[in-house]
Scaffold this active site. Structure first.
Site, PDB file in Angstrom:
ATOM      1  CD  GLU A  55      67.262  45.632   7.842  1.00  0.00           C
ATOM      2  OE1 GLU A  55      67.856  46.659   8.316  1.00  0.00           O
ATOM      3  OE2 GLU A  55      66.114  45.731   7.766  1.00  0.00           O
ATOM      4  CB  CYS A  69      75.018  46.983  12.782  1.00  0.00           C
ATOM      5  SG  CYS A  69      73.570  48.295  12.495  1.00  0.00           S
TER       6      CYS A  69
END
Ligand code: NAD
Length: 529
Positions: free
Chosen positions: A300, A334
């Site tokens: 990720e 993020c």
């Protein structure tokens, strides 16, 4: 009378019934604020303690150390940690392999039971864990609450998911056969988290691993090893057998790299930057001596997330959403909004309102619950200030733009207007409190700009048009899309999280598919005699 905790959603019952996310504290209630201050005082008294590696349940010391510092006051040591080197890879792997023999054969009820106990223990001392995040990564109280609440949600959610997966069935039964499907563990996993959700992501990847029957070598980020050490202690307290999670802070480039390359590593669960993720993917793809499997990688990675503000949007709500998503936790998520793409018809008005809203953000010590704390470390501060200098060339700084004087790594919330599509500031992940505002000719143009990066993590659209919402659902290429709300704040279960393209391997943490990534399916067809 106000209650001590003001749950966002009331919890009906623990461990059974419908899954309900953990309630957040309302710090406008003085009793909650008082308790949080007390937790901060308690944790402050424990700063600077030394923590050991934990390999096969044994404490291990090393000569080299990692010092975790308070970003808001770098002279303050949060924790001193051992630093695992290449020589610790073999002992950690041996311990994890040995533990796998029994843990992989332990019942799913026991695996799930461990997670339920971890969640219960964490819930019972929630503010204390939150206080560690205040000191170690400079989260304010609400951000720390979100991180620990998400960790508790992962305990509950993945435990329930493991129990559900254990009941999986083949779609059909052939006549004369008994056909069954078993989601079995993979083996030893390397869990490599970032520092920005130092509890939730670190614990989430670890919990998904162990509830599926795997064992783990956990290498936390060198910027946030203390909360990971607290989590490792909690696993032991909850009754985790020795060797199931081996706690090994260490440098990514030496210890981390060597664990990824080890032929007995079966999978890597990584969250972090695009550069490191791609490197891990490459190393994992190489077959080591004696390696008999293709390593699975769950990667990720970064984002360059955009919020589109259409001409017909509720402008006040869009300004609020952009400000929160761009500057919550100093823009170091993020999912943070780093691009606001605004229709030219409302562009000037939007900038005026945004500037006024951002200038209300108060920067300071998160222990005092300032809106925005410090950025994670000195290197990061310099990189962010470098991007701001670039922004002066690529656009127009309308607010912020400077470091805040003082010991900590504080940077003003910074808005740079008139940024051109395809410029450096518009394309690269900055990971700090810097927002680029881009003018769009209309909705189609806005979508085109939004999609024109190599990332595809989160995005949001503010509009009152059903047609534009439908087009965004179809054409906005992100793993997590939000309509008329900010692009941060994914909730376990409701918003399974993970991105497209260079944002990762499309894995969805906190969703119904996640545990499949930590298991392999064995189909058994038995002839009925
Ligand atoms: P990073 O890539 O610098 O580090 C992540 C982890 O990788 C750390 O534990 C680090 O020690 C380790 N590492 C570094 N080099 C390694 C190597 N060669 N081999 C093995 N491990 C190595 O990222 P960071 O600064 O900790 O975190 C910020 C990044 O994480 C941002 O790009 C952000 O977008 C991303 N992120 C993504 C998600 C998501 O869900 N997609 C969530 C949070 C953060």
């Amino acid at each position: 009378m106000a209650t001590v905790e003001a749950p966002v959603r009331p919890r009906t019952s623990l461990h059974s019934g419908p899954f309900v996310t953990e309630a957040f504290y309302d710090f406008r209630i003085e009793e909650n604020a008082r308790k949080m201050r007390a937790a901060i005082t308690k944790v402050r008294a424990q700063l600077g303690r030394e923590y050991d590696l934990i390999i096969g349940g044994k404490r291990v010391k090393t000569t080299d150390k990692i010092k975790s510092l308070n970003p808001a006051k770098p002279s303050e040591i949060v924790g001193i940690h051992q630093k695992a080197g290449k020589e610790h890879v073999e002992p950690a792997m041996k311990a994890a392999l040995e533990a796998f023999e029994s843990w992989s054969r332990t019942t799913v009820e026991e695996h799930a039971g461990l997670l339920f106990r971890v969640g219960d223990l964490m819930r019972s001392r929630k503010m204390e864990y939150m206080a560690w995040l205040v000191f170690e990564v400079s989260k304010n109280w609400a951000e720390a609450d979100a991180d620990i609440s998400e960790t508790i949600d992962f305990c509950e959610f993945y435990a329930r998911e493991a129990l559900r997966l254990a009941k999986a069935q083949t779609p059909i039964q052939l006549p004369g056969e008994h056909d069954t499907l078993h989601y079995i563990p993979l083996g030893v996993g390397a869990v490599i988290p970032p520092w920005n959700f130092p509890c939730a992501i670190m614990a989430g990847m670890t919990l998904a691993s162990i509830v599926s029957g795997n064992t783990v070598i956990l290498k936390p980020s060198s910027d946030s090893p203390t909360i990971a050490a607290k989590f490792a202690e909690l696993l032991e307290e909850a009754g985790m057998p020795e060797g199931v999670v081996n706690f090994c802070p260490g440098a990514g480039a030496s210890f981390g790299d060597a664990v990824v390359a080890h032929p007995k590593t079966r999978y890597i669960a990584f969250t972090g930057s695009r550069e490191v993720g791609l490197h891990i993917n490459k190393v994992a793809a190489t077959q080591g001596p004696g390696q008999i499997w293709i390593k699975r990688t769950i990667l990720e990675m970064g984002g360059k997330d955009a919020i589109i503000v259409d001409a017909d949007a509720d402008i006040d709500s869009a300004v609020e959403g952009v400000a929160q998503a761009a500057f919550g936790f100093q823009g170091q998520k993020c999912s943070a909004c780093s691009r606001a793409i605004v229709d030219e018809r409302i562009y000037d008005k939007f900038l005026e309102l945004l500037k006024a809203r951002v200038e209300k953000i108060q920067v300071g010590d998160p222990a005092e619950n300032a809106n925005m704390g410090a950025v994670i470390n000195e290197g990061s501060m310099k990189t962010i200030l470098g991007y701001i200098e670039q922004g002066r060339k690529d656009g127009r700084v309308i607010t912020g733009g400077e470091r805040v004087e003082g010991e900590g790594y504080f940077i003003q919330p910074t808005v740079i207007a008139d940024v051109a599509p395809k410029s450096k500031l518009e394309q690269e992940e900055i990971f700090g409190p810097v927002l680029a505002v881009i003018k769009a000719r209309g909705f189609d143009h806005a979508l085109e700009i939004a999609n024109d990066t190599e990332f595809g993590l989160t995005g949001a659209v503010y509009t009152s048009s059903r047609d534009k919402i439908d087009r965004a659902v179809r054409d906005f290429q992100v793993g997590n899309l939000y309509i008329n709300r900010k692009c941060t704040g994914a909730m376990v279960g409701a918003h399974p999280f993970g991105g497209f393209n260079m944002s990762g391997t499309d894995s969805k943490s906190g969703g119904p598919d996640y545990l499949y990534l930590f298991t392999q399916a064995k189909a058994v067809g038995e002839k009925i005699r």
